[in-house]
Design a protein around this motif. Structure first.
Motif, mmCIF file in Angstrom:
data_model
loop_
_atom_site.group_PDB
_atom_site.id
_atom_site.type_symbol
_atom_site.label_atom_id
_atom_site.label_comp_id
_atom_site.label_asym_id
_atom_site.label_seq_id
_atom_site.Cartn_x
_atom_site.Cartn_y
_atom_site.Cartn_z
ATOM 1 N N GLN A 197 0.812 -1.208 0.000
ATOM 2 C CA GLN A 197 0.000 0.000 0.000
ATOM 3 C C GLN A 197 0.851 1.266 0.000
ATOM 4 O O GLN A 197 0.505 2.255 -0.664
ATOM 5 N N VAL A 198 1.973 1.242 0.711
ATOM 6 C CA VAL A 198 2.883 2.396 0.698
ATOM 7 C C VAL A 198 3.479 2.595 -0.698
ATOM 8 O O VAL A 198 3.521 3.708 -1.227
ATOM 9 N N LEU A 199 3.935 1.501 -1.306
ATOM 10 C CA LEU A 199 4.570 1.610 -2.617
ATOM 11 C C LEU A 199 3.589 2.058 -3.693
ATOM 12 O O LEU A 199 3.955 2.787 -4.621
ATOM 13 N N ALA A 200 2.339 1.606 -3.600
ATOM 14 C CA ALA A 200 1.333 1.968 -4.601
ATOM 15 C C ALA A 200 0.719 3.334 -4.336
ATOM 16 O O ALA A 200 0.094 3.916 -5.231
ATOM 17 N N GLY A 201 0.901 3.879 -3.133
ATOM 18 C CA GLY A 201 0.267 5.135 -2.735
ATOM 19 C C GLY A 201 0.476 6.291 -3.697
ATOM 20 O O GLY A 201 -0.478 7.040 -3.977
ATOM 21 N N PRO A 202 1.700 6.490 -4.247
ATOM 22 C CA PRO A 202 1.904 7.619 -5.167
ATOM 23 C C PRO A 202 1.012 7.595 -6.410
ATOM 24 O O PRO A 202 0.891 8.613 -7.093
ATOM 25 N N LYS A 203 0.396 6.468 -6.707
ATOM 26 C CA LYS A 203 -0.517 6.411 -7.852
ATOM 27 C C LYS A 203 -1.791 7.220 -7.597
ATOM 28 O O LYS A 203 -2.512 7.550 -8.542
ATOM 29 N N GLY A 204 -2.079 7.519 -6.332
ATOM 30 C CA GLY A 204 -3.282 8.278 -6.020
ATOM 31 C C GLY A 204 -4.465 7.392 -5.685
ATOM 32 O O GLY A 204 -4.452 6.183 -5.928
ATOM 33 N N VAL A 205 -5.499 7.995 -5.138
ATOM 34 C CA VAL A 205 -6.663 7.260 -4.642
ATOM 35 C C VAL A 205 -7.291 6.374 -5.712
ATOM 36 O O VAL A 205 -7.656 5.221 -5.452
ATOM 37 N N LEU A 206 -7.393 6.866 -6.929
ATOM 38 C CA LEU A 206 -8.112 6.124 -7.955
ATOM 39 C C LEU A 206 -7.285 5.027 -8.598
ATOM 40 O O LEU A 206 -7.847 4.093 -9.178
ATOM 41 N N LEU A 207 -5.966 5.109 -8.510
ATOM 42 C CA LEU A 207 -5.114 4.156 -9.214
ATOM 43 C C LEU A 207 -4.302 3.252 -8.291
ATOM 44 O O LEU A 207 -3.677 2.301 -8.753
ATOM 45 N N ALA A 208 -4.289 3.535 -6.999
ATOM 46 C CA ALA A 208 -3.440 2.764 -6.085
ATOM 47 C C ALA A 208 -4.037 1.419 -5.703
ATOM 48 O O ALA A 208 -3.317 0.453 -5.477
ATOM 49 N N ASP A 209 -5.356 1.362 -5.621
ATOM 50 C CA ASP A 209 -6.011 0.161 -5.091
ATOM 51 C C ASP A 209 -5.904 -0.999 -6.076
ATOM 52 O O ASP A 209 -6.030 -0.821 -7.285
#
Length: 617
Positions: A417-429
């Motif tokens: 979740q930390v690594l994907a976080g920079p993608k933003g709310v719509l793209l991180a999940d």
């Protein structure tokens, strides 16, 4: 699709899942105090002026957004669409932050009436605010493919292409905006209300064990005690306690299954699992291949292992309370929190210093709530909250080896979740299937590190048996859970299921999966009723088996050394968040989940461990 503004949590089942205001941090059975989380990175408290300001601003911005864009999405050019999505994302992040705080606060104090009122009030407020935004995704999906493709030539819109791709998967299952808004607003008084009733009922329950009042977490932990009499006492107490509430739990299951059936019919889903498979971005055929492969392996995995375990115990048949029992000659090892932390971080560091550094943040900051306590939700989870903050982990740490593995599991989610976080709310999940990859990989790293460091043959056998049981719980048991859900939802189409019928289905799938080595007692018939995934997220459970088999194949590639720069590629895969599908994510490793042999390859790792146990036994 309606969107429930309650951020997803990657949850681990309770049987092998500064502290919240007003809750002391108790001492561990292994000695020393256990840390709690500090939610002030979200808000300082329920009365934080920043929380009220965020709620009011989000409400005003959502209303203004609706006024500006409703009925006008088709008139936007590419740059305008990109700007509108960015604004939608910003409002969504505020709503996710509000709900994350309310959910996390409630998770550690489910029996606190004031906390419950705050959670319900926030849920209702966020649901009302978000209802103003529902039109937006519906209008995007009304654009034809060519019109959207033209807009995606603009960089501002192209940045959201993966989100738009996933959004449009649901085009054929959406209802008119007024109906979507009605369903969305009614959720707080329908499905979500039943889920909360289940959670709080379970949190309030106490089980009388040898004259002591135990929570469900404490009672289930005793099922792994080295003393068989204590295990039996706990199992019978849990069975008796659940039997007292089984009428309510059966009603909740029937109500939610009917609610889902109605929703599926209106949305034109072909079968009860279709919506979950679509959300998981995985084809029906892939899930069917996974389920078939695991069921075909029952005899050579679970049945074979538990027959061997019965021989180790000198028994003709195992009782249900022997399933997770330590081996007869196993040490009843209890880890301190510091030992568990260091064990997991060493394993993470050994794979990748960067991965270890990300994991260390959770311990250096108050991002984990560790101790079991009355009123706290059972099991464990990782909650991503929002990219502008950080994830939080919830554990119920009792010091067992399985608790170390649970820490490794949830920390894997947190790192992801930390690594994907920079993608933003719509793209991180990520879809549930891929969300379990990092968690199970973290477990495998930790297990391998612990096994490699152990030189005593007896302790190595104990560790190997523990890993086999964890894998059986993750693969075989979860597919059995999946079969229970499938049968329940299928039969619910013909009418409500009685308590006895639910019990019968449970016993059928348990006997099928665990095999002839078990003697099933009547008290076990109601054990389906405490499984939270059946209530929170229907058909979640196959994601565990998906993740475990995927990780087994992925780890085999890592061990083989056949992919140069594996560690960097793996972390890039996690950082991709929800931007790529499973085929794209696995391609750099030469793997394809659509290949029927893929699942057999993953199950082969489990069979190999059982082969090794037979040899050392």
């Amino acid at each position: 699709m309606t969107e429930a503004y309650s951020t997803p949590m990657a949850r681990r089942l309770p049987e092998g899942g500064g502290p919240a205001a007003g809750h002391p941090t108790p001492a561990s059975e292994t000695g020393g105090s256990l840390p709690g989380w500090d939610l002030s990175d979200l808000y300082r408290g329920a009365d934080d002026p920043a929380l009220v300001a965020d709620r009011d601003r989000a409400d005003a911005e959502a209303r203004a957004f609706r006024e500006r864009y409703m009925g006008a999405v088709s008139d936007l050019d590419g740059e305008g669409l990109g700007a509108a999505i960015a604004e939608y994302e910003r409002i969504s992040e505020t709503l996710y932050r509000l709900m994350s705080f309310a959910q996390l606060r409630h998770a550690t104090a489910q029996t606190d009436a004031e906390v419950g009122r705050f959670y319900q009030g926030m849920h209702e407020a966020v649901t009302e605010i978000s209802s103003h935004l529902l039109f937006f995704t519906l209008e995007i999906n009304q654009l034809d493919d060519d019109a959207l493709a033209a807009r995606l030539k603009a960089p501002a819109a192209a940045a959201y292409a993966p989100w738009l791709r996933d959004l449009r998967m649901f085009r054929d299952h959406e209802l008119p905006e007024a109906m979507e808004r009605l369903l969305h607003e009614k959720d707080v008084a329908s499905r979500s209300a039943w889920v909360r009733l289940f959670d709080e009922t379970l949190a309030h329950m106490r089980f009388d064990i040898d004259g002591q009042s135990r929570t469900v977490t404490e009672a289930l932990d005793q099922l792994s005690d080295s003393d068989r009499a204590r295990r039996e006492t706990a199992a019978k107490a849990v069975g008796k306690g659940l039997s007292g509430e089984v009428r309510l739990f059966a009603h909740i299951v029937n109500t939610l299954a009917k609610d889902k059936q109605i929703d599926d019919q209106w949305r034109n889903y072909a079968h009860p699992m279709a919506a979950r498979n679509l959300a998981n971005q995985v084809e029906d055929s892939v899930v069917d291949a996974l389920v078939s492969a695991v069921k075909d392996s029952y005899a050579d995995t679970a049945h074979r292992y538990y027959a061997m375990k019965a021989r180790w115990f000198g028994l003709d048949k195992l009782a249900t309370w022997d399933r997770n029992a330590p081996l007869p000659d196993a040490e009843d090892r209890r880890y301190s929190w510091d030992e568990a932390r260091d064990t997991v971080l060493r394993a993470y560091d050994g794979f990748s210093p960067r991965m270890g550094d990300v994991g260390r943040r959770f311990f250096d900051n108050a991002w984990i709530d560790v101790p079991p306590r009355p009123g706290k939700t059972s099991g464990a989870f990782a909650h991503p909250t929002v990219p502008s903050a950080h994830p939080y982990l919830l554990l119920n740490f009792m010091g067992r080896t399985r608790d170390v593995m649970t820490l490794a599991h949830e920390l894997g989610h947190g790192v992801h979740q930390v690594l994907a976080g920079p993608k933003g709310v719509l793209l991180a999940d990520t879809p549930l299937t891929l969300a379990e990859t990092a968690s199970v990989f973290g477990e495998m790293l930790t297990f391998r590190a612990m096994l490699d460091a152990e030189t005593d043959p007896r302790r190595r056998r104990t560790m190997l048996a523990g890993k086999v049981e964890d894998m059986l719980n993750t693969v075989v048991r979860q597919i059995a859970f999946h079969e229970f859900e499938r049968r329940v939802h299928t039969e619910r189409g013909e009418g409500a299921l009685s308590e006895e019928r639910l019990n019968d289905i449970w016993m059928e799938v348990q006997a099928e999966s665990l095999g002839p080595a078990f003697d099933f007692d009547d008290g076990y018939r109601v054990f389906w009723s405490y499984i939270p995934h059946f209530i929170h997220t229907p058909f979640y459970v196959y994601a565990y088996a998906f993740g475990d088999c995927l990780v087994n194949s992925l780890y085999a590639v890592y061990q083989s050394g056949s992919v140069p720069g594996f560690q960097d590629k793996y972390l890039e895969m996690l950082a991709a968040g929800g931007t790529l599908r499973h085929r794209e994510l696995l391609a750099p490793f030469g793997l394809d989940a659509g290949d029927p042999g893929f699942w057999r390859q993953g199950l082969g790792v489990l069979k190999g461990f059982i082969d090794e146990l037979e040899q050392v036994a």
